[in-house]
Design an enzyme around this catalytic site. Structure first.
Site, mmCIF file in Angstrom:
data_model
loop_
_atom_site.group_PDB
_atom_site.id
_atom_site.type_symbol
_atom_site.label_atom_id
_atom_site.label_comp_id
_atom_site.label_asym_id
_atom_site.label_seq_id
_atom_site.Cartn_x
_atom_site.Cartn_y
_atom_site.Cartn_z
ATOM 1 N N PHE A 1 58.882 15.940 -35.308
ATOM 2 C CA PHE A 1 57.664 15.324 -36.236
ATOM 3 C C PHE A 1 56.206 15.429 -35.529
ATOM 4 O O PHE A 1 55.633 14.417 -35.550
ATOM 5 C CB PHE A 1 58.380 13.861 -36.658
ATOM 6 C CG PHE A 1 59.113 14.121 -37.956
ATOM 7 C CD1 PHE A 1 60.318 14.550 -37.703
ATOM 8 C CD2 PHE A 1 58.658 13.795 -39.183
ATOM 9 C CE1 PHE A 1 61.046 14.776 -38.915
ATOM 10 C CE2 PHE A 1 59.402 13.966 -40.181
ATOM 11 C CZ PHE A 1 60.670 14.443 -40.331
ATOM 12 N N CYS B 1 59.544 10.797 -50.623
ATOM 13 C CA CYS B 1 59.808 9.473 -49.639
ATOM 14 C C CYS B 1 58.815 9.328 -48.845
ATOM 15 O O CYS B 1 58.189 8.109 -48.912
ATOM 16 C CB CYS B 1 61.164 10.017 -48.612
ATOM 17 S SG CYS B 1 62.458 10.348 -49.733
ATOM 18 N N ASP C 1 74.764 7.974 -64.533
ATOM 19 C CA ASP C 1 73.380 8.304 -64.505
ATOM 20 C C ASP C 1 72.870 8.036 -66.015
ATOM 21 O O ASP C 1 73.713 8.365 -67.018
ATOM 22 C CB ASP C 1 73.068 9.730 -64.037
ATOM 23 C CG ASP C 1 71.451 9.895 -63.580
ATOM 24 O OD1 ASP C 1 71.130 9.735 -62.531
ATOM 25 O OD2 ASP C 1 70.776 10.163 -64.514
HETATM 26 C C1 UGA Z 1 62.245 11.785 -45.156
HETATM 27 C C2 UGA Z 1 62.959 11.116 -43.834
HETATM 28 O O1 UGA Z 1 62.750 12.216 -42.830
HETATM 29 C C3 UGA Z 1 64.343 10.737 -44.111
HETATM 30 O O2 UGA Z 1 64.830 10.318 -42.527
HETATM 31 C C4 UGA Z 1 64.557 10.006 -44.991
HETATM 32 O O3 UGA Z 1 66.111 9.523 -45.276
HETATM 33 C C5 UGA Z 1 63.974 10.492 -46.250
HETATM 34 O O4 UGA Z 1 62.777 10.733 -46.090
HETATM 35 C C6 UGA Z 1 64.256 9.382 -47.381
HETATM 36 O O5 UGA Z 1 63.537 8.370 -47.258
HETATM 37 O O6 UGA Z 1 65.149 9.746 -48.263
HETATM 38 P P1 UGA Z 1 62.430 14.077 -46.401
HETATM 39 O O7 UGA Z 1 61.773 13.397 -47.595
HETATM 40 O O8 UGA Z 1 63.584 14.859 -46.852
HETATM 41 O O9 UGA Z 1 63.094 12.968 -45.406
HETATM 42 O O10 UGA Z 1 61.296 15.073 -45.425
HETATM 43 P P2 UGA Z 1 61.046 15.055 -44.001
HETATM 44 O O11 UGA Z 1 61.734 15.955 -43.217
HETATM 45 O O12 UGA Z 1 60.840 13.597 -43.549
HETATM 46 O O13 UGA Z 1 59.684 15.824 -44.159
HETATM 47 C C7 UGA Z 1 58.605 15.229 -44.938
HETATM 48 C C8 UGA Z 1 57.306 15.955 -44.987
HETATM 49 O O14 UGA Z 1 56.526 15.771 -43.678
HETATM 50 C C9 UGA Z 1 57.340 17.413 -45.235
HETATM 51 O O15 UGA Z 1 56.494 17.690 -46.329
HETATM 52 C C10 UGA Z 1 57.321 18.162 -44.093
HETATM 53 O O16 UGA Z 1 56.648 19.384 -44.253
HETATM 54 C C11 UGA Z 1 56.495 17.188 -43.271
HETATM 55 N N1 UGA Z 1 56.347 17.442 -41.627
HETATM 56 C C12 UGA Z 1 57.645 17.121 -41.116
HETATM 57 C C13 UGA Z 1 55.429 17.850 -41.253
HETATM 58 O O17 UGA Z 1 54.358 17.809 -41.732
HETATM 59 N N2 UGA Z 1 55.468 17.610 -39.701
HETATM 60 C C14 UGA Z 1 56.353 17.564 -38.973
HETATM 61 O O18 UGA Z 1 56.509 17.646 -37.850
HETATM 62 C C15 UGA Z 1 57.583 17.180 -39.747
#
Ligand code: UGA
Length: 472
Positions: free
Chosen positions: A268, A279, A30
């Site tokens: 979701f 992300c 890194d």
């Molecule tokens: C997301 C994707 O889900 C992963 O598959 C992907 O690999 C990753 O990005 C990436 O590109 O590296 P992540 O950012 O860890 O993962 O988080 P998520 O679980 O997707 O949640 C994202 C946001 O959506 C959070 O703020 C969460 O609170 C919100 N969320 C999630 C909702 O508001 N409602 C839902 O039903 C689900």
């Protein structure tokens, strides 16, 4: 296999550690020497469940090592995974300068042929550019570079489980040698030959992951298309929640029944403050920019982004409607991380909520299991508490901004007795409205009309349900 990982952010660290656990010899580098020093000393600088255990074991067995000498890392790996950040530029496009730097480094330092794998999330056609840069800057004419795309689908908070038990593994390749090398790397994951830190006795008998082999362009698109679809799904649920408030439905009843259709699926569809993190917000923007630059119509995604941005306004409207005057009010905040099980606050909805409440003169106190140190560096004017009960003492309102499951199990009767005004505004629809009202709280959430959240408009043309049809 000898693998180099360039970039020790959360994707690089999880990838490197899990590949070492899968039996490969992994060296990570890194450009932040302090981070590398900490990692060499055995300190994992992020909170990611189960990572510590396999990190320590593989560091001890020397399957996993770290160097701040990037050229050395390039020379050691037969396969190089690029895991550097691709943050958003002002115009929403992904900043690919780190990828470009790494490509030039590989081109000049490599002494043998290499497979260079894009793990970072990048727009379609990055692989082609990568190949061009590797070719143009190549110092040793006798070696070859192959390029592949292998997007990650890791969710923060469950990244180790996602890596070791993926639903699908995608290879974007241009030749058989690259495909075979990637198959060899992932064979232990496909065949479950690793010590799983998540399921200590034995892993559940689930289907093996689907292996998808595509072109590099398709593989790059799969990642952006997946994240953008998830973002759209969340915004769709949020839109329905808003409609529920207007016409008197209950979002949880609606999304539960929608999710039973296997074509839709239950995940979701949780309404609330919307999506944050490093992300979804940046990937949807980058995908929109890619479409704009290529002349495709992605107005649907722009709408999903707009709906998401509005969540904070709507949440603050709820706060304002309940509190009337925000100035001088003591407001408790439960949850700061962008989602549960992480200490990450990048693009967390909480940051904007805090900023705006501070601007309106609220006195804020906050608690989060993991994200307080990072947040306190940004908000010196907020008082932080090491446990949730102290922060509610004499508070005028309590706001829930992250879906930490622990918040459900708090002693809400005790909290009710401690607050100056028992008012809860739940930005994550975590708590049961009925139970909260039975405790005597004024309780507001998204799309769950209750006595304290009356439906604003019921269209006259909707037929009232008769008792018989309601029970049928
Ligand atoms: C997301 C994707 O889900 C992963 O598959 C992907 O690999 C990753 O990005 C990436 O590109 O590296 P992540 O950012 O860890 O993962 O988080 P998520 O679980 O997707 O949640 C994202 C946001 O959506 C959070 O703020 C969460 O609170 C919100 N969320 C999630 C909702 O508001 N409602 C839902 O039903 C689900």
């Amino acid at each position: 296999m000898r693998i180099s990982v360039i970039g020790c952010g959360y994707v690089g660290l999880v990838t490197g550690t899990c590949l070492a656990e899968a039996g490969h010899q992994v060296i990570c580098t890194d450009n932040d020497p302090e981070r590398i020093a900490a990692l060499k000393a055995g300190v994992v600088p992020i909170y990611e469940p189960h990572l510590d255990a396999i990190f320590a074991a593989n560091l001890r067995s020397q399957k996993l090592s770290f160097t701040s000498n990037a050229a050395e890392a390039v020379r050691l790996g037969e396969v190089i995974f690029i895991c550097v950040g691709t943050p958003p530029l002002e115009n929403g496009e992904a900043d690919l300068s780190a990828i470009d730097n790494v490509a030039r480094l590989i081109a000049t330092e490599a002494c043998e042929s290499k497979l260079v794998v894009e793990k970072s999330t990048v727009p379609a056609q990055t692989g082609q550019q990568l190949k061009r840069v590797l070719g143009v800057y190549r110092r040793n004419g006798g070696i070859e570079f192959h390029v592949a795309s292998n997007p990650e689908f890791l969710r923060e908070g469950t990244a180790v489980e996602d890596f070791l038990h993926p639903d699908r593994i995608v290879f974007g390749v241009e030749d058989e040698t690259s495909e075979n090398q990637l198959r060899k790397i992932y064979a232990p994951i496909m065949e479950r030959r690793f010590r799983c830190p998540v399921h200590l006795s034995s892993c559940p008998a689930t289907k093996p992951p689907a292996l998808v082999v595509t072109t590099i362009n398709s593989s790059e698109l799969i990642k952006h298309a997946s994240n953008s679809f998830l973002a759209m799904k969340i915004s769709y649920a949020n839109m329905i929640a808003d409609l529920c408030e207007k016409v008197g439905g209950d979002i949880k009843e609606v999304t539960h029944a929608m999710g039973l259709d296997p074509r839709i699926g239950p995940r979701f569809l949780d309404a609330g403050l919307g999506f944050g993190g490093f992300c979804l917000p940046k990937d949807i923007q980058a995908f929109i920019r890619l479409a704009e630059c290529s002349g495709a119509d992605f107005s649907m995604l722009k709408e999903a982004e707009r709906v998401n941005k509005r969540r904070i306004d709507l949440f603050l409207e709820k706060v304002r409607n309940a509190l009337w005057v925000i100035k001088e009010k003591r407001v408790g905040i439960l949850g700061l991380a962008f989602k549960a099980n992480t200490d990450d606050i990048r693009f967390a909805p909480s940051l904007e909520v805090l900023r705006r409440l501070i601007a309106e003169g609220a006195h804020l106190r906050a608690y989060d299991q993991e994200a307080m140190d990072k947040t306190s560096a940004l908000f010196p004017q907020v008082q932080f508490f090491r446990e949730p009960y102290e922060l509610v003492r004499d508070a005028d309102a309590l706001l829930i901004l992250t879906e930490w499951p622990e918040f459900r199990d708090l002693d809400w009767a005790r909290i009710h007795g401690m607050m100056c005004r028992p008012l809860v505004i739940d930005g994550r629809n975590m708590l049961e409205p009925r139970a909260m009202m039975q405790h005597g709280f004024e309780y507001f959430s998204f799309g769950q009309p209750e006595k304290s959240q009356p439906a604003q408009f019921v269209p006259a043309q909707l037929p009232a349900l008769s008792t018989a049809s309601a029970g049928a």
